[in-house]
Design a protein around this motif. Sequence first.
Motif, PDB file in Angstrom:
ATOM      1  N   SER A  50       0.851  -1.186   0.000  1.00 58.32           N
ATOM      2  CA  SER A  50       0.000   0.000   0.000  1.00 58.32           C
ATOM      3  C   SER A  50       0.886   1.234   0.000  1.00 58.32           C
ATOM      4  N   GLY A  51       0.327   2.355  -0.403  1.00 63.03           N
ATOM      5  CA  GLY A  51       1.049   3.625  -0.335  1.00 63.03           C
ATOM      6  C   GLY A  51       2.112   3.763  -1.407  1.00 63.03           C
ATOM      7  N   ASN A  52       2.877   4.832  -1.296  1.00 62.35           N
ATOM      8  CA  ASN A  52       3.919   5.124  -2.288  1.00 62.35           C
ATOM      9  C   ASN A  52       5.245   5.466  -1.621  1.00 62.35           C
ATOM     10  N   THR A  53       5.559   4.754  -0.543  1.00 68.56           N
ATOM     11  CA  THR A  53       6.806   4.986   0.186  1.00 68.56           C
ATOM     12  C   THR A  53       8.011   4.715  -0.711  1.00 68.56           C
ATOM     13  N   PRO A  54       8.971   5.656  -0.831  1.00 69.79           N
ATOM     14  CA  PRO A  54      10.164   5.422  -1.647  1.00 69.79           C
ATOM     15  C   PRO A  54      10.971   4.223  -1.139  1.00 69.79           C
ATOM     16  N   LEU A  55      11.619   3.546  -2.041  1.00 67.22           N
ATOM     17  CA  LEU A  55      12.368   2.339  -1.683  1.00 67.22           C
ATOM     18  C   LEU A  55      13.770   2.658  -1.158  1.00 67.22           C
ATOM     19  N   ALA A  56      14.402   3.681  -1.714  1.00 65.09           N
ATOM     20  CA  ALA A  56      15.815   3.939  -1.418  1.00 65.09           C
ATOM     21  C   ALA A  56      16.127   4.088   0.074  1.00 65.09           C
ATOM     22  N   PRO A  57      15.315   4.803   0.886  1.00 66.69           N
ATOM     23  CA  PRO A  57      15.647   4.899   2.309  1.00 66.69           C
ATOM     24  C   PRO A  57      15.700   3.547   3.000  1.00 66.69           C
ATOM     25  N   SER A  58      14.788   2.646   2.666  1.00 63.70           N
ATOM     26  CA  SER A  58      14.809   1.309   3.272  1.00 63.70           C
ATOM     27  C   SER A  58      16.043   0.533   2.839  1.00 63.70           C
ATOM     28  N   ARG A  60      25.603  -9.049   2.333  1.00 67.47           N
ATOM     29  CA  ARG A  60      24.836  -9.147   1.084  1.00 67.47           C
ATOM     30  C   ARG A  60      23.499  -8.411   1.212  1.00 67.47           C
ATOM     31  N   LEU A  61      23.123  -7.695   0.157  1.00 70.63           N
ATOM     32  CA  LEU A  61      21.855  -6.978   0.125  1.00 70.63           C
ATOM     33  C   LEU A  61      21.021  -7.488  -1.045  1.00 70.63           C
ATOM     34  N   VAL A  62      19.768  -7.854  -0.762  1.00 73.02           N
ATOM     35  CA  VAL A  62      18.866  -8.360  -1.786  1.00 73.02           C
ATOM     36  C   VAL A  62      17.600  -7.506  -1.768  1.00 73.02           C
ATOM     37  N   VAL A  63      17.256  -6.918  -2.910  1.00 72.66           N
ATOM     38  CA  VAL A  63      16.080  -6.060  -2.998  1.00 72.66           C
ATOM     39  C   VAL A  63      15.094  -6.689  -3.975  1.00 72.66           C
ATOM     40  N   VAL A  64      13.875  -6.944  -3.494  1.00 72.43           N
ATOM     41  CA  VAL A  64      12.827  -7.570  -4.303  1.00 72.43           C
ATOM     42  C   VAL A  64      11.752  -6.519  -4.535  1.00 72.43           C
ATOM     43  N   THR A  65      11.572  -6.087  -5.789  1.00 72.56           N
ATOM     44  CA  THR A  65      10.728  -4.938  -6.088  1.00 72.56           C
ATOM     45  C   THR A  65      10.324  -4.946  -7.550  1.00 72.56           C
ATOM     46  N   ASP A  66       9.340  -4.098  -7.895  1.00 77.03           N
ATOM     47  CA  ASP A  66       8.997  -3.928  -9.309  1.00 77.03           C
ATOM     48  C   ASP A  66       9.706  -2.716  -9.918  1.00 77.03           C
ATOM     49  N   PHE A  67      10.441  -1.966  -9.104  1.00 81.17           N
ATOM     50  CA  PHE A  67      11.237  -0.808  -9.520  1.00 81.17           C
ATOM     51  C   PHE A  67      10.413   0.319 -10.123  1.00 81.17           C
ATOM     52  N   LEU A  68       9.102   0.287 -10.034  1.00 81.33           N
ATOM     53  CA  LEU A  68       8.284   1.362 -10.588  1.00 81.33           C
ATOM     54  C   LEU A  68       8.455   2.623  -9.742  1.00 81.33           C
ATOM     55  N   GLY A  69       9.078   3.608 -10.334  1.00 82.34           N
ATOM     56  CA  GLY A  69       9.333   4.862  -9.643  1.00 82.34           C
ATOM     57  C   GLY A  69      10.550   4.871  -8.753  1.00 82.34           C
ATOM     58  N   ASP A  70      11.268   3.748  -8.678  1.00 82.97           N
ATOM     59  CA  ASP A  70      12.388   3.647  -7.726  1.00 82.97           C
ATOM     60  C   ASP A  70      13.722   3.268  -8.356  1.00 82.97           C
ATOM     61  N   ALA A  71      13.745   2.998  -9.642  1.00 84.97           N
ATOM     62  CA  ALA A  71      14.947   2.426 -10.259  1.00 84.97           C
ATOM     63  C   ALA A  71      16.157   3.354 -10.148  1.00 84.97           C
ATOM     64  N   GLU A  72      15.991   4.642 -10.450  1.00 84.99           N
ATOM     65  CA  GLU A  72      17.137   5.548 -10.460  1.00 84.99           C
ATOM     66  C   GLU A  72      17.713   5.739  -9.065  1.00 84.99           C
ATOM     67  N   GLU A  73      16.821   5.938  -8.079  1.00 81.45           N
ATOM     68  CA  GLU A  73      17.306   6.134  -6.708  1.00 81.45           C
ATOM     69  C   GLU A  73      17.990   4.877  -6.185  1.00 81.45           C
ATOM     70  N   PHE A  74      17.414   3.709  -6.499  1.00 83.13           N
ATOM     71  CA  PHE A  74      18.042   2.462  -6.065  1.00 83.13           C
ATOM     72  C   PHE A  74      19.417   2.307  -6.696  1.00 83.13           C
ATOM     73  N   LEU A  75      19.533   2.616  -7.984  1.00 84.49           N
ATOM     74  CA  LEU A  75      20.817   2.461  -8.661  1.00 84.49           C
ATOM     75  C   LEU A  75      21.882   3.339  -8.022  1.00 84.49           C
ATOM     76  N   THR A  76      21.513   4.536  -7.607  1.00 78.41           N
ATOM     77  CA  THR A  76      22.473   5.432  -6.952  1.00 78.41           C
ATOM     78  C   THR A  76      23.016   4.802  -5.674  1.00 78.41           C
ATOM     79  N   VAL A  77      22.101   4.272  -4.852  1.00 83.45           N
ATOM     80  CA  VAL A  77      22.515   3.640  -3.595  1.00 83.45           C
ATOM     81  C   VAL A  77      23.316   2.372  -3.873  1.00 83.45           C
ATOM     82  N   ALA A  78      22.815   1.538  -4.788  1.00 81.82           N
ATOM     83  CA  ALA A  78      23.469   0.259  -5.070  1.00 81.82           C
ATOM     84  C   ALA A  78      24.865   0.450  -5.645  1.00 81.82           C
ATOM     85  N   SER A  79      25.041   1.450  -6.488  1.00 81.86           N
ATOM     86  CA  SER A  79      26.362   1.697  -7.095  1.00 81.86           C
ATOM     87  C   SER A  79      27.402   2.007  -6.030  1.00 81.86           C
ATOM     88  N   ARG A  80      27.002   2.803  -5.027  1.00 75.80           N
ATOM     89  CA  ARG A  80      27.938   3.119  -3.938  1.00 75.80           C
ATOM     90  C   ARG A  80      28.301   1.861  -3.149  1.00 75.80           C
TER      91      ARG A  80
END
Length: 298
Positions: A163-171, A181-201
């Motif tokens: 439910s809701g539209n909470t951004p993924l990147a803070p979590s 190890r970090l595993v993220v299970v998501t549809d990436f709708l609206g979150d792909a760019e922010e996730f990539l920034t965090v994941a790249s670091r």
Amino acid sequence: MTVDAGDSYDEYAPLLDAVRGIRWPARSAVRGGIPGAHTSRLRGISAEFTEYRPYRQGDDTRRIDWKLFARSDRAYNRLSNDRAILPTMIVLDASASMAFPVATTGKWKLAAQLGVGLGAVARNSGDPVGLVVAGEEPLLLAPRMRRSVTHEIIRAVSAAGPSGNTPLAPSVSIAAQSGGRLVVVTDFLGDAEEFLTVASRLVAAGREVHAVHVIAHEEIDPSTAAAMVSDPEAPELRRALTTDTRELYLAAFGDWRDRIAHEFAEAGVAYSTAIVGDETTEHLIRRITAPRGVAATA
């Protein structure tokens, strides 16, 4: 919401039986620390022999192979790889878009199964496992090695819902604080760019990051019947899906999938797709956890 622990466990019992023998090796040598199942970057004197090296002044004399010294009258160090644990944190996207299709909530159900199954595999490999449910009411389980951790994950995902539209990147950032190890299970709708920034670091810092992209068949092949569709995380945004707009949507969705898969791979993120109903959850888990360069077989 009250969840019966016994009923929840029964729901996942067949999956847990199916993945019991799967192991999840680290994609690269672990930095060391508490002894565990993964090859460490540290060299030790454990039973896993790797090579001999001539003794040099100042070396630890406990590493000398005295039997070889007796035969050759030359001192060699017996080297081996130490073993280490790899804490695993699983992040489940619980935003409203994961409730699609509305009639079945197929994406969320598959994400929950993957969270439980991947957690069980990591635990079976002797690693601490934790969970973050990223939704309107975030939930955090710190990594634990105890036997009950799988039951705790089952209770957590059974009590949660999208439910809701909470951004993924803070979590993701919160989960990353546990290391490993970090595993993220998501549809990436609206979150792909922010996730990539965090994941790249994280990858640049030597972390192992997995991105599991959950997709519904209806997103790949929507109905040909004209319909009015809306964004579940922004219901006020409505679009007509017609023969013409369907073709534009398919092209845009395909290009988006290709782009994020390429960008994640370039960043060193292990990217996997999980299409609802395309394969069993067990096979998905085998594919996600397979060592780099090894394809899972049915």
